[in-house]
Design an enzyme around this catalytic site. Structure first.
Site, PDB file in Angstrom:
ATOM      1  N   SER A 125       0.583  -1.304  -0.362  1.00 18.27           N
ATOM      2  CA  SER A 125       0.193  -0.001   0.113  1.00 18.27           C
ATOM      3  C   SER A 125       0.837   1.616   0.168  1.00 18.27           C
ATOM      4  O   SER A 125       0.514   2.522  -0.436  1.00 18.27           O
ATOM      5  CB  SER A 125      -1.190   0.283   0.698  1.00 18.27           C
ATOM      6  OG  SER A 125      -0.164  -0.121   2.273  1.00 18.27           O
ATOM      7  N   ASP A 171       8.534  -3.136  -4.794  1.00 13.49           N
ATOM      8  CA  ASP A 171       7.134  -3.022  -4.934  1.00 13.49           C
ATOM      9  C   ASP A 171       6.611  -1.615  -6.057  1.00 13.49           C
ATOM     10  O   ASP A 171       5.367  -1.470  -6.329  1.00 13.49           O
ATOM     11  CB  ASP A 171       6.969  -2.521  -3.545  1.00 13.49           C
ATOM     12  CG  ASP A 171       6.884  -3.567  -2.501  1.00 13.49           C
ATOM     13  OD1 ASP A 171       7.357  -4.835  -2.749  1.00 13.49           O
ATOM     14  OD2 ASP A 171       7.249  -3.914  -1.518  1.00 13.49           O
TER      15      ASP A 171
HETATM   16  C1  GLA Z   1       9.156  -5.266   0.858  1.00 13.13           C
HETATM   17  C2  GLA Z   1       9.957  -3.985  -0.273  1.00 13.13           C
HETATM   18  C3  GLA Z   1      10.981  -5.159  -1.212  1.00 13.13           C
HETATM   19  C4  GLA Z   1      10.472  -6.268  -1.335  1.00 13.13           C
HETATM   20  C5  GLA Z   1       9.994  -6.962  -0.150  1.00 13.13           C
HETATM   21  C6  GLA Z   1       9.951  -8.614   0.074  1.00 13.13           C
HETATM   22  O1  GLA Z   1       7.471  -5.479   0.373  1.00 13.13           O
HETATM   23  O2  GLA Z   1       9.222  -3.080  -0.265  1.00 13.13           O
HETATM   24  O3  GLA Z   1      11.302  -3.987  -1.428  1.00 13.13           O
HETATM   25  O4  GLA Z   1      12.218  -6.324  -0.316  1.00 13.13           O
HETATM   26  O5  GLA Z   1       9.920  -6.818   1.035  1.00 13.13           O
HETATM   27  O6  GLA Z   1      10.970  -9.296  -1.219  1.00 13.13           O
END
Ligand code: GLA
Length: 384
Positions: A125, A171
């Protein structure tokens, strides 16, 4: 997500006029967890849930922001010392600052935003919020001169510099670059990526949310990253050119076993194996071999639970239920410490699995998990 709802709140909480509307999604990740900050591969896709923001320059030096979901209003300036205290507003402030650092002349604006990507469910989010503002500010104040990768990096830098989470790029990348019906394989070292149309015949992807809120900002995430860096530093002393765990094999790791802590060793072992699993899954997908995809997902869960130690009782339980029901693949998704499992389920097993998971989870933990069907959707965009 309801544009009209956001608009009505924007009108009510500002000067009665309307602005421009943008959306940015949350994401799933089929496989490749905690590999992004290790220069490895990830395999995310954007979802049909995310953030909608309305925004309009207001001719002042102040940002006037309203969080529709939290019913909270905050004003802040755009200089480094103006950081607001409310954590939700710090995301917006961070994005403004990172855009300014990249030469965009951000001025004051009115804004309101709302989201339907569940908070703390491991569906990013916060990246959805950052990407929405990065995209909007680029459009409103930057003549769209910042490219899409840099917009993703603006969100990541916001996490690093204003939130305190040393996250990777997955993300924000997924939120900005998402494409309907496609997963994306991203090489987090070279930033090369490829779209993979994902329509598994006879299967569905479903998320089961343990509703355990993950505290990504808690030092646990940053500590995992530190472990990986410790392992790399030891290996780099023996092997020239090693920069990330991506550059390391299990043999190279074994050579430094005595020089690093048992914990760092275990963390690095998980990451090296996980990077390989993403490649194996891509091969399997190209052959339509979903059994192998599923098996790798279970292996990831095991690694995240036992070696990386980012699972929790509720998620391990959901993973066991999936296995007992004959679900093809299941694992904890995202950073961990709570949130969802992602499950690859045969169509004919779907109903039984969901009913069983709900019943057994409720029996054990006294509350129901939430279930989200995955619809793979487009990334950041302007709506109005
Ligand atoms: C979170 C982080 C990402 C990644 C994931 C695990 O979502 O923001 O950058 O490291 O954890 O894969």
């Amino acid at each position: 997500m309801d544009i009209e709802f956001v608009r009505s709140r924007f009108i009510k909480h500002h000067d009665g006029t309307t602005g421009s509307v943008y959306a940015s999604p949350g994401r799933i990740n089929l496989i490749g967890e905690h590999t992004d900050y290790n220069g490895g591969f990830v395999f995310p896709g954007a979802v049909d849930k995310g953030m909608i923001i309305e925004i309009k320059p207001n001719g002042t030096d102040l940002v006037k922001a309203y969080s529709i979901d939290l019913k909270d209003y905050v004003e802040f300036g755009l200089n480094e010392e103006d950081a607001p205290r409310a954590s939700w507003a710090r995301y917006i402030f961070g994005v403004c600052r990172e855009m300014i650092k990249r030469g965009v002349e951000v001025k004051g604006f009115n804004t309101a935003f709302a989201g339907d990507v569940p908070l703390g469910a491991g569906m990013s989010s916060s990246a959805a919020l950052e990407s929405a503002y990065a995209y909007a500010l680029n459009d409103l104040f930057g003549d769209n001169k910042i490219d899409k990768f840099e917009l993703a990096k603006v969100g990541q830098a916001t996490e690093h510099n204003y939130i305190g989470v040393k996250c990777g790029i997955m993300d924000q990348f997924a939120s900005v670059f998402g494409k309907e019906g496609s997963l994306m394989r991203l090489d987090c070292r070279s930033l090369e990526y490829q779209y993979f149309p994902f329509k598994p015949e006879g299967y569905r992807l479903v998320l089961v949310d343990s509703v355990v809120k993950h505290e990504l900002a808690s030092s646990a995430y940053n500590k995992r990253r530190q472990s990986c860096e410790n392992a790399v530093a030891a290996i780099a002393k023996k092997h020239e050119g090693v920069e990330f765990l991506r550059d390391c094999t299990l043999e190279m790791l074994a050579e430094v076993k005595e020089e690093i802590s048992a914990e760092d060793y275990m963390r690095a072992e998980y990451v090296i194996e996980e990077i390989q699993r993403v490649l194996d899954v891509c091969d399997a997908l190209e052959k339509g071999d979903y059994e192998t995809v599923g098996q790798k997902m279970y292996e990831t869960h095991h690694g995240m639970s036992k070696k990386y130690e980012v699972s929790c009782e509720e998620l391990d339980f959901l993973n066991d239920v999936a296995f007992d029901c004959g679900v093809t693949g299941s694992r904890v998704m995202g950073g961990g410490f709570g949130g969802c499992t992602i499950n690859l389920v045969k169509n004919e097993l779907y109903e039984t699995f969901i009913t069983t998971a709900k019943e057994r989870f409720k029996e054990k933990f006294g509350r129901s998990p939430k279930v989200y069907d995955v619809v793979i959707s487009d990334g950041s965009r302007k709506l109005l």
